[in-house]
Design an enzyme around this catalytic site. Structure first.
Site, PDB file in Angstrom:
ATOM      1  N   ASP A  91       0.918  -1.037   0.140  1.00  0.00           N
ATOM      2  CA  ASP A  91       0.026   0.075   0.106  1.00  0.00           C
ATOM      3  C   ASP A  91       0.737   1.288   0.075  1.00  0.00           C
ATOM      4  OD1 ASP A  91      -2.894   1.157   0.768  1.00  0.00           O
ATOM      5  OD2 ASP A  91      -1.561   2.224   1.934  1.00  0.00           O
ATOM      6  N   TYR A 136       2.899   9.641  -0.200  1.00  0.00           N
ATOM      7  CA  TYR A 136       4.079   8.932   0.742  1.00  0.00           C
ATOM      8  C   TYR A 136       5.353   9.046   0.584  1.00  0.00           C
ATOM      9  CZ  TYR A 136      -0.226   6.381   2.695  1.00  0.00           C
ATOM     10  OH  TYR A 136      -1.552   6.165   3.178  1.00  0.00           O
ATOM     11  N   LYS A 157      -2.734   5.955  -4.320  1.00  0.00           N
ATOM     12  CA  LYS A 157      -3.806   7.016  -3.723  1.00  0.00           C
ATOM     13  C   LYS A 157      -3.695   8.296  -4.483  1.00  0.00           C
ATOM     14  CE  LYS A 157      -4.097   4.616   0.551  1.00  0.00           C
ATOM     15  NZ  LYS A 157      -2.498   4.399   0.886  1.00  0.00           N
ATOM     16  N   HIS A 181      -7.806   9.745  -1.883  1.00  0.00           N
ATOM     17  CA  HIS A 181      -7.081   9.621  -0.460  1.00  0.00           C
ATOM     18  C   HIS A 181      -8.042  10.181   0.484  1.00  0.00           C
ATOM     19  CE1 HIS A 181      -2.868   9.137   1.187  1.00  0.00           C
ATOM     20  NE2 HIS A 181      -3.900   8.943   2.242  1.00  0.00           N
TER      21      HIS A 181
END
Ligand code: A2P
Length: 324
Positions: A54, A59, A89, A122
């Site tokens: 994920d 990120y 996302k 997201h």
């Protein structure tokens, strides 16, 4: 070497062509990304049997994750890209109809992959277009054009850039609204869930509507700026863990699994990665589940920064539609 665990899989919504997703995923969100630690952990995870990873554009872990998967293939740990399930996302600043496909293509470029397995919106809010900003500031907050953005998400699935699409951090009401007009319904809603924030209402709603729930921060996000240590320090969970000869983390992950929910848990540590996958050959008793059900509920990730007198959501109540 420990034999790799065969992680069970769940079927995603029928309009995704009966695709499956491993019920336990490897989460990559950290406050400060250490690419070497991530790469080593992904290779270790693949050896242990993890197949679901994920990530998210915000990120900054996509590139390293992609490199690690490529290395796993060249080392012969997996035969090909299609043996892993990759979720990414759409960040808020890209949550505008004409920016969805370019953002997804950028994620694929980072990952050096031709498709995602799952692409999620997201958050149910947008940021002004431009640079990806985290956390969003008050001036950035703009309403999410859900119909327009979802149409672009559907298009990205139709053209094969992703196999499935879904959302993250959507309340029951927001999910219901999306289902009321979606041509391709969301396969997944990824939300905060742990024994301290059990999401019963959302789980029941999603189950009744064929949306798979994925729990993030099942350990309360301990050790992160957005999380808390209260889950891993829980007395109730400690007692259950001791009686079963397991750790609190294993009790949390097993509990999520026994509720019929999928889970993404983050660890970059070899021993903890091993521990977290050893949750499929034992179970919590009815008595354990009762004790967990009685834990007072407390949402950790409220996200006050998405609420503003001048933004689309004026209160947390409105942002979470009362689910807080
Ligand atoms: P680490 O990467 O050093 O293992 P969550 O998935 O709820 O967001 O929690 C992630 C946090 O919990 C990370 O800080 C991670 O640290 C830690 N963690 C992951 N697995 C375990 C475990 N089995 N026991 C204790 N802490 C864990």
């Amino acid at each position: 070497m420990m034999a790799a665990t065969k992680i069970p899989e769940v079927v995603l919504g029928s309009s995704s062509g009966q695709r499956t997703m491993p019920v336990l995923g490897f989460g990559t969100a950290t406050d400060c990304l250490d690419p070497n630690a991530l790469k080593t952990a992904v290779l270790e995870a693949i050896k242990l049997g993890y197949r679901h990873f994920d990530t998210a554009s915000i990120y900054t872990s996509e590139q390293t994750l992609g490199e690690a998967v490529a290395e796993a293939i060249s080392l012969g740990l997996i035969a090909s890209r299609d043996q892993v399930f990759i979720t990414s996302k759409l960040w808020c600043n890209d949550a505008h109809p004409d920016l969805v496909i370019p953002a997804l293509k950028k994620s694929l470029q980072n990952l050096q992959m031709e498709y995602l397995d799952l692409y999620l919106i997201h958050w149910p809010i947008s940021g002004k277009p431009g640079k990806l900003v985290y956390p969003l500031t008050e001036e950035d907050l703009v309403p999410l054009d859900l119909k327009g953005v979802w149409a672009a998400m559907e298009e990205s699935q139709r053209v094969g850039l992703t196999k499935s699409i879904g959302v993250s951090n959507f309340s029951s009401k927001k999910t219901e609204n999306l289902l009321s007009f979606a041509t391709i319904p969301p396969s997944v809603n990824q939300v905060e869930m742990s024994p301290f924030w059990q999401q019963k209402k959302l789980r029941d709603f999603c189950k009744a509507n064929g949306v798979v729930v994925t729990a993030y921060s099942p350990l309360g996000g301990s050790g992160t700026s957005w999380g808390s240590s209260h889950v891993l320090e829980s007395k109730v969970l400690q007692e259950i863990a001791e009686a079963r000869g397991k750790t609190i983390a294993q009790v949390c992950i097993r509990w999520v699994y026994q509720t019929g929910t999928t889970v993404a848990v983050k660890s970059y540590n070899k021993e903890r990665l091993k521990q977290n996958v050893q949750v499929f050959d034992w179970e919590l008793s009815e008595e354990d589940l009762d004790k967990i059900n009685q834990i007072p509920q407390h949402k950790t990730m409220l996200r006050e920064e998405y609420v503003s007198a001048h933004g689309p959501y004026k209160s947390l109540e409105e942002f979470w539609d009362g689910e807080l």
